[in-house]
Write an enzyme that holds these catalytic residues in place. Structure first.
Site, PDB file in Angstrom:
ATOM      1  N   LYS A 185      42.237  61.151  33.343  1.00 58.05           N
ATOM      2  CA  LYS A 185      42.484  63.314  33.453  1.00 58.05           C
ATOM      3  C   LYS A 185      41.795  63.925  34.218  1.00 58.05           C
ATOM      4  O   LYS A 185      40.850  63.200  35.621  1.00 58.05           O
ATOM      5  CB  LYS A 185      41.627  63.606  32.373  1.00 58.05           C
ATOM      6  CG  LYS A 185      41.192  65.444  31.549  1.00 58.05           C
ATOM      7  CD  LYS A 185      42.523  64.985  30.665  1.00 58.05           C
ATOM      8  CE  LYS A 185      42.716  66.682  29.741  1.00 58.05           C
ATOM      9  NZ  LYS A 185      43.469  65.955  28.547  1.00 58.05           N
TER      10      LYS A 185
HETATM   11  N1  GLU Z   1      47.131  67.230  28.169  1.00 56.40           N
HETATM   12  C1  GLU Z   1      48.147  66.181  27.152  1.00 56.40           C
HETATM   13  C2  GLU Z   1      47.071  65.450  26.862  1.00 56.40           C
HETATM   14  O1  GLU Z   1      45.906  65.639  26.586  1.00 56.40           O
HETATM   15  C3  GLU Z   1      49.062  65.782  27.697  1.00 56.40           C
HETATM   16  C4  GLU Z   1      48.927  64.312  28.869  1.00 56.40           C
HETATM   17  C5  GLU Z   1      50.352  64.264  29.612  1.00 56.40           C
HETATM   18  O2  GLU Z   1      51.067  64.509  29.329  1.00 56.40           O
HETATM   19  O3  GLU Z   1      49.363  62.936  30.075  1.00 56.40           O
HETATM   20  O4  GLU Z   1      47.492  64.565  25.935  1.00 56.40           O
END
Ligand code: GLU
Length: 417
Positions: free
Chosen positions: A107
């Site tokens: 993240k």
């Molecule tokens: N931000 C989204 C999540 O929390 C998508 C993450 C992604 O597609 O890598 O799942």
């Protein structure tokens, strides 16, 4: 540091502790999984339109790469902190493992207020941020995606900056890109659509039909509004929705398409014709069959959990329920579908996009939706089986399943050196 972010990491570590006990996890694996593999804190000097230069702080965390490259979004929000990014990257690790994607978890985020920044300022900040996290990201290493207040536009800037610095186009470095530079059909609706698929499975489990239930949705952004439109289509009565400015309610049902049109014009759903205005807190306590928190974290807490008046809570946001509230919800017999399952549709179609980018082979929308549905159904079934077998709530069951898979991967690979 905002208190909620400290709590979020604490919550995640307490959940991991519970899971470690259920699984009788080896001590050293538990210790490993309590900490991220790698984090990078970066400074992002950015020229502002008024001639000044502002220095933002950004983060990228790779929580685990045991099962594959790190995967997870990048968030722009004033409350972003290192603790929050770490907690969210831990959740991404469990999420990818739960639905069986060959990814670890990551993240990123920048502490900024995108609502007060111009497009040019956001572009300059995003490009500098990308340059600063360049040593970490890459199609085989760590693949960012959209998250809160980032979308295809930001992903295009990241992809272009990375490609310029490499000297050739690298579409596989991010997912959630615009279609014309290698994005995937269905990615923009994936989180909402995936959540709806999981809800259908939950309703089936209780012998309920989507056309015969009422639903309140907190958050009318990309995930919440798509879920609302999809549920409305199958006859679910959406009795309330909200955004950061407040909530609207009508017990006879709302039309999400009209609300979206209104929000596009005015910037909020509040004030839309034929609805009563209520607060976000009131929305959470409405009597309904399905409550969908689809905004930010820690909104269902010890203070309001006893007043939740829904049969099912579908966590489309990441981390909307605190550990204390979880217990109350479970004891009250409310069926909670946890975030790592309910919102896994986004990263699942990100996986499809990544595969398409790497193979330069484009899939049809039908292929994507059919595969998404299967993966979401399988995730629900696997979690429910563990919940029944081990007599666990769905949160613990999903995490038990996920942590076991990550732990198995660590053991299979063995330790270097
Ligand atoms: N931000 C989204 C999540 O929390 C998508 C993450 C992604 O597609 O890598 O799942």
């Amino acid at each position: 540091m905002p208190e909620k972010n400290i709590r979020m990491l604490d919550n995640a570590l307490i959940q991991l502790q519970n899971v470690a006990e259920v699984l009788e996890l080896d001590q050293w694996i538990h210790e490993m999984l309590k900490k991220p593999e790698r984090v990078l804190i970066v400074s992002i000097p950015t020229h502002m339109d008024n001639g000044t230069t502002k220095v933002f702080t950004g983060y990228r965390c790779q929580y685990s790469t045991a099962r594959g490259p790190a995967k997870g979004g990048i968030r722009y929000h004033p409350d972003v902190t290192l603790d929050e990014v770490i907690a969210l990257s831990m959740l991404m690790t469990w999420k990818c493992a739960l639905v069986g994607l060959p990814f670890g978890g990551g993240k990123g985020g920048v502490a900024c207020n995108p609502k007060e920044m111009s497009e040019n300022e956001l572009r300059r900040m995003t490009r500098r941020f990308t340059a600063m996290i360049l040593p970490l990201i890459g199609p085989d290493k760590d693949i960012p995606a959209p998250d809160v207040y980032t979308g295809p536009r930001e992903m295009a800037w990241i992809m272009d900056t990375y490609s310029m610095l490499k000297g050739y186009s690298v579409p596989g470095v991010v997912t959630g890109k615009p279609l014309n530079i290698g994005g995937s059909l269905g990615r923009n609706i994936a989180t909402g659509r995936g959540a709806a698929f999981v809800l259908f499975e939950s309703l089936k489990h209780f012998g309920m039909s989507p056309s015969n239930v009422t639903c309140a949705i907190q958050g009318f952004g990309n995930a919440g509004s798509v879920a609302a439109k999809f549920l409305y289509k199958v006859g679910t009565k959406i009795i309330a929705v909200s955004d950061s400015k407040g909530a609207v309610y009508n017990k006879e049902g709302l039309n999400p398409k009209k609300l979206l049109e209104y929000k596009e014009k005015t910037g909020t759903v509040v004030g839309c014709e034929g609805c009563e205005t209520i607060s976000n807190a009131e929305l959470l306590e409405l009597e309904c069959d399905v409550l969908i928190p689809a905004a930010l974290e820690n909104v269902i807490t010890e203070e309001n959990a006893a007043n939740i008046n829904a049969k099912i809570v579908l966590e489309v946001a990441n981390g909307p329920t605190t550990v204390e509230a979880d217990k109350i919800i479970y004891e009250r017999g409310i069926f909670l579908v946890p975030d790592i399952l309910a919102n896994a549709g986004g990263v699942t179609v990100s996986y499809f996009e990544w595969v398409q980018s790497l193979t330069t082979w484009l899939w049809t929308k039908d292929e994507i939706i059919t595969r998404l549905e299967k993966i979401m159904q399988r995730g629900f079934r696997d979690a429910l089986t563990v919940a029944k077998e081990k007599e666990l709530d769905m949160r613990t069951a999903t995490q038990v399943l996920a942590v076991e898979r990550v732990s198995d991967a660590i053991k299979t690979r063995g330790l270097f050196p």
